[in-house]
Design a protein around this motif. Structure first.
Motif, PDB file in Angstrom:
ATOM      1  N   ASN A 124       0.831  -1.214   0.000  1.00 33.13           N
ATOM      2  CA  ASN A 124       0.000   0.000   0.000  1.00 33.13           C
ATOM      3  C   ASN A 124       0.862   1.260   0.000  1.00 33.13           C
ATOM      4  O   ASN A 124       0.572   2.237  -0.712  1.00 33.13           O
ATOM      5  CB  ASN A 124      -0.932   0.007   1.205  1.00 33.13           C
ATOM      6  N   ASN A 125       1.935   1.251   0.807  1.00 34.24           N
ATOM      7  CA  ASN A 125       2.818   2.424   0.858  1.00 34.24           C
ATOM      8  C   ASN A 125       3.515   2.652  -0.487  1.00 34.24           C
ATOM      9  O   ASN A 125       3.660   3.800  -0.937  1.00 34.24           O
ATOM     10  CB  ASN A 125       3.855   2.254   1.968  1.00 34.24           C
ATOM     11  N   LEU A 126       3.958   1.561  -1.119  1.00 36.03           N
ATOM     12  CA  LEU A 126       4.610   1.698  -2.422  1.00 36.03           C
ATOM     13  C   LEU A 126       3.629   2.203  -3.479  1.00 36.03           C
ATOM     14  O   LEU A 126       3.997   2.991  -4.358  1.00 36.03           O
ATOM     15  CB  LEU A 126       5.204   0.358  -2.856  1.00 36.03           C
ATOM     16  N   GLN A 127       2.410   1.754  -3.411  1.00 33.39           N
ATOM     17  CA  GLN A 127       1.416   2.259  -4.351  1.00 33.39           C
ATOM     18  C   GLN A 127       1.145   3.745  -4.125  1.00 33.39           C
ATOM     19  O   GLN A 127       0.913   4.493  -5.080  1.00 33.39           O
ATOM     20  CB  GLN A 127       0.124   1.453  -4.220  1.00 33.39           C
ATOM     21  N   SER A 128       1.198   4.173  -2.858  1.00 35.01           N
ATOM     22  CA  SER A 128       1.028   5.603  -2.570  1.00 35.01           C
ATOM     23  C   SER A 128       2.188   6.402  -3.155  1.00 35.01           C
ATOM     24  O   SER A 128       1.998   7.478  -3.753  1.00 35.01           O
ATOM     25  CB  SER A 128       0.924   5.829  -1.065  1.00 35.01           C
TER      26      SER A 128
ATOM     27  N   LEU B 198       2.063   9.326  -6.081  1.00 39.71           N
ATOM     28  CA  LEU B 198       2.645  10.663  -5.930  1.00 39.71           C
ATOM     29  C   LEU B 198       3.620  10.975  -7.060  1.00 39.71           C
ATOM     30  O   LEU B 198       3.652  12.094  -7.595  1.00 39.71           O
ATOM     31  CB  LEU B 198       3.341  10.772  -4.573  1.00 39.71           C
ATOM     32  N   LEU B 199       4.439   9.979  -7.426  1.00 36.84           N
ATOM     33  CA  LEU B 199       5.378  10.176  -8.534  1.00 36.84           C
ATOM     34  C   LEU B 199       4.629  10.393  -9.848  1.00 36.84           C
ATOM     35  O   LEU B 199       5.033  11.229 -10.680  1.00 36.84           O
ATOM     36  CB  LEU B 199       6.308   8.966  -8.647  1.00 36.84           C
TER      37      LEU B 199
ATOM     38  N   VAL C 158       7.947   5.392 -11.511  1.00 38.73           N
ATOM     39  CA  VAL C 158       6.614   4.851 -11.228  1.00 38.73           C
ATOM     40  C   VAL C 158       6.556   3.373 -11.594  1.00 38.73           C
ATOM     41  O   VAL C 158       6.045   2.537 -10.837  1.00 38.73           O
ATOM     42  CB  VAL C 158       5.542   5.643 -12.009  1.00 38.73           C
ATOM     43  N   ARG C 159       7.080   3.032 -12.750  1.00 43.64           N
ATOM     44  CA  ARG C 159       7.049   1.643 -13.206  1.00 43.64           C
ATOM     45  C   ARG C 159       7.851   0.733 -12.285  1.00 43.64           C
ATOM     46  O   ARG C 159       7.398  -0.367 -11.936  1.00 43.64           O
ATOM     47  CB  ARG C 159       7.592   1.584 -14.633  1.00 43.64           C
ATOM     48  N   ARG C 160       9.026   1.178 -11.865  1.00 43.25           N
ATOM     49  CA  ARG C 160       9.868   0.335 -11.003  1.00 43.25           C
ATOM     50  C   ARG C 160       9.238   0.133  -9.635  1.00 43.25           C
ATOM     51  O   ARG C 160       9.253  -0.965  -9.077  1.00 43.25           O
ATOM     52  CB  ARG C 160      11.259   0.964 -10.880  1.00 43.25           C
ATOM     53  N   VAL C 161       8.691   1.189  -9.076  1.00 42.71           N
ATOM     54  CA  VAL C 161       8.035   1.060  -7.773  1.00 42.71           C
ATOM     55  C   VAL C 161       6.821   0.150  -7.878  1.00 42.71           C
ATOM     56  O   VAL C 161       6.558  -0.672  -6.996  1.00 42.71           O
ATOM     57  CB  VAL C 161       7.640   2.453  -7.232  1.00 42.71           C
ATOM     58  N   ALA C 162       6.074   0.246  -8.984  1.00 41.75           N
ATOM     59  CA  ALA C 162       4.889  -0.583  -9.160  1.00 41.75           C
ATOM     60  C   ALA C 162       5.250  -2.064  -9.254  1.00 41.75           C
ATOM     61  O   ALA C 162       4.515  -2.923  -8.747  1.00 41.75           O
ATOM     62  CB  ALA C 162       4.131  -0.149 -10.415  1.00 41.75           C
ATOM     63  N   SER C 163       6.382  -2.394  -9.891  1.00 36.12           N
ATOM     64  CA  SER C 163       6.783  -3.803  -9.993  1.00 36.12           C
ATOM     65  C   SER C 163       7.151  -4.369  -8.628  1.00 36.12           C
ATOM     66  O   SER C 163       6.825  -5.518  -8.314  1.00 36.12           O
ATOM     67  CB  SER C 163       7.957  -3.949 -10.968  1.00 36.12           C
ATOM     68  N   ILE C 164       7.817  -3.566  -7.788  1.00 35.77           N
ATOM     69  CA  ILE C 164       8.145  -4.024  -6.434  1.00 35.77           C
ATOM     70  C   ILE C 164       6.871  -4.192  -5.618  1.00 35.77           C
ATOM     71  O   ILE C 164       6.716  -5.152  -4.851  1.00 35.77           O
ATOM     72  CB  ILE C 164       9.112  -3.036  -5.753  1.00 35.77           C
ATOM     73  N   ALA C 165       5.938  -3.261  -5.767  1.00 32.49           N
ATOM     74  CA  ALA C 165       4.671  -3.355  -5.045  1.00 32.49           C
ATOM     75  C   ALA C 165       3.914  -4.615  -5.435  1.00 32.49           C
ATOM     76  O   ALA C 165       3.256  -5.241  -4.589  1.00 32.49           O
ATOM     77  CB  ALA C 165       3.824  -2.117  -5.320  1.00 32.49           C
ATOM     78  N   LEU C 166       3.993  -5.017  -6.706  1.00 33.52           N
ATOM     79  CA  LEU C 166       3.301  -6.219  -7.158  1.00 33.52           C
ATOM     80  C   LEU C 166       3.845  -7.458  -6.462  1.00 33.52           C
ATOM     81  O   LEU C 166       3.084  -8.349  -6.069  1.00 33.52           O
ATOM     82  CB  LEU C 166       3.437  -6.349  -8.673  1.00 33.52           C
TER      83      LEU C 166
END
Length: 503
Positions: free
Chosen positions: A310-314, A318-319, A339-347
């Protein structure tokens, strides 16, 4: 000490599926050892023709005949070679004396559907030093063990049954019930009788239909129907459930009026002929109370992964918002990549939040990640991404950097593989393919496109692209693998290959 997977990777070139079958067999063969009153050794043929022992199991129901550790030693036994060539169970009629101990050996080839002959061979060693008249319990044990050993040779044991609730496996000594092909109890051990008595059954258990007994004892009507269905299906009385065993499992935890028990049904189908089933039962009333604390801790760990996601998606949101407000194209591109890199880690954290063993299914990650990456493809060219081969399951420490690598490679192919210079390319023809090859030693993943190819003189080692630098760092340091880039084997486009060790 080397694990079974390490030894298989060192001495064989078995497929991933064949190695997984041997892993399942080793996970289940304590039942074979206990029912046989015998030691078991597993041997495989090495690339130079030797037979090497890769696993060992000692019985809980008898003293061991192999006090030393045999794992890693060369199995110098001609009977093993004969069993593999004949592809059938071979037994030595005369015992072999080792000092004051008389041992009778039996060689059991391990069959596997689709394999060209046995993929391993088991040695069943029984101590015959003090012969005596076997008890009814021992006769029931050994009769069931013989059926299971024949099923090992047939390639039908162990079953690919699921265990969605992560239940443990009852041992033969916890409670053993043998039912015939009609589901009628022909033998019940004293511990099994005690377990049923604690559940509330006071009559004789032999000659009763076990599914009807359990239905009468369990408090939840839906649970009792499920247990009865599993027992009858294992015995061959009724057709298997509509949902395959690997999805529902052949073991269940059930609540009776006075106790909680763990029940497991093991079908007996030697040579494809149903002879009944073995039903193991264990009273887990006290264990269940202790497990509640562990379940609470596991839920806490998964909740942490959920909150990290949830924090990574937030952060990703923001990015993305900042990227939309930025007028500088270069800054906007950098923020979009972040944004793309953070989203992959969040997944990955999202999948870990639903996992009980800190493992990630890479195929599910890729299937969910590809649409996100395709959506950000720029230009008028439509790019299709196809995920062709099975990637399998990896631990979290390997899955996290590997998902980052795949994200960068797929995005790089989308952004730079198709520059629009090929005027003959029709709309919708641009394709990216993810291919994989996995065995017990390594995982090879290739991202292949049919684009314009690499520019002349391109060197991945000297490239200043941030994405490729991230990939090189993750592959070499985090994964301990190798990265190669070159022309696609189809003759058109580029192929980037990542090979990582799994040992």
């Amino acid at each position: 000490m080397s694990t079974l997977s390490d030894l298989l990777a060192e001495h064989t070139k078995l497929s991933d599926a064949a190695a997984a079958h041997l892993q399942r067999l080793v996970a289940e063969w304590q039942l074979l050892a206990d029912l046989s009153f015998a030691d078991f050794l597993m041997s495989v043929r090495t690339e130079n023709g030797d037979m090497v022992t890769v696993a060992q199991c000692r019985p809980n129901t008898a003293s061991t005949v192999f006090p030393s550790d045999e794992v890693g030693s060369v199995a110098d036994d001609p009977q093993l070679d004969r069993a593999v060539r004949a592809d059938r169970v071979l037994r030595e009629e005369d015992p072999e004396w080792f000092g004051s101990v008389a041992i009778r050996r039996e060689a059991v080839p391990v069959g596997f559907p689709g394999a060209d002959g046995p993929i391993a061979v088991l040695t069943r060693a029984v101590d015959l030093t003090h012969p005596r008249l076997p008890s009814p319990l021992e006769l029931a044990y050994q009769d069931s063990a013989n059926d299971l050993c024949q099923m090992v040779a047939d390639g039908t044991f162990p079953h690919q049954e699921g265990n969605p609730r992560g239940l443990s496996t009852p041992r033969a000594g916890d409670g053993f019930v043998r039912v015939d092909a009609n589901g009628i109890v022909v033998y019940a051990s004293p511990n099994a009788l005690s377990a049923f008595h604690r559940m509330g059954w006071t009559a004789e258990l032999t000659h009763t239909r076990l599914s009807e007994v359990t239905t009468a004892l369990l408090t939840d009507p839906f649970e009792s129907d499920d247990v009865a269905t599993v027992i009858d299906a294992a015995a061959g009385v009724s057709a298997p459930p509509a949902t395959p065993y690997r999805d529902v499992g052949m073991r269940m935890e059930a609540d009776a009026r006075r106790a909680t028990v763990l029940i497991r049904a093991v079908p007996l189908r030697p040579r494809g002929i149903g002879t009944g089933a073995v039903v193991l039962i264990r009273d887990v009333t006290e264990v269940k109370r202790r497990d509640l604390a562990l379940i609470s801790k596991d839920a806490t760990i998964r909740e942490i992964h959920h909150r990290v996601k949830n924090n990574l998606q937030s952060v990703s949101a923001l990015l993305r918002l900042q990227a939309r407000r930025t007028a500088n194209p270069e800054a906007r591109g950098a923020l979009t990549e972040a944004v793309r890199r953070v989203a992959s880690i969040a997944l990955v954290h999202e999948l870990l939040s639903g996992s009980v063993d800190e493992e990630v299914d890479l195929d599910e990650v890729v299937d969910r990640l590809v649409p996100i990456l395709v959506d950000v493809a720029s230009g008028d060219t439509s790019v299709g991404v196809r995920h062709r081969d099975r990637l399998g399951v990896l631990s979290a420490e390997l899955a996290m950097p590997l998902v980052m690598v795949l994200t960068e490679l797929i995005q790089n192919a989308i952004e730079h593989g198709f520059d629009g210079s090929d005027a003959n390319r029709e709309a919708g023809e641009s394709q990216i393919e993810i291919v994989a090859d996995r065995d017990v030693r390594r995982l090879l993943i290739a991202v292949r496109d049919n684009g314009s190819g690499l520019p002349d003189g391109f060197d991945v080692g000297s490239s200043d692209r941030l994405g490729l630098q991230i990939v090189q760092t993750l592959v070499s340091i985090e994964l301990g693998g190798t990265l190669t880039m070159g022309a696609s084997p189809t003759g058109r486009g580029t192929e980037v290959s990542v090979e990582i060790p799994l040992r």
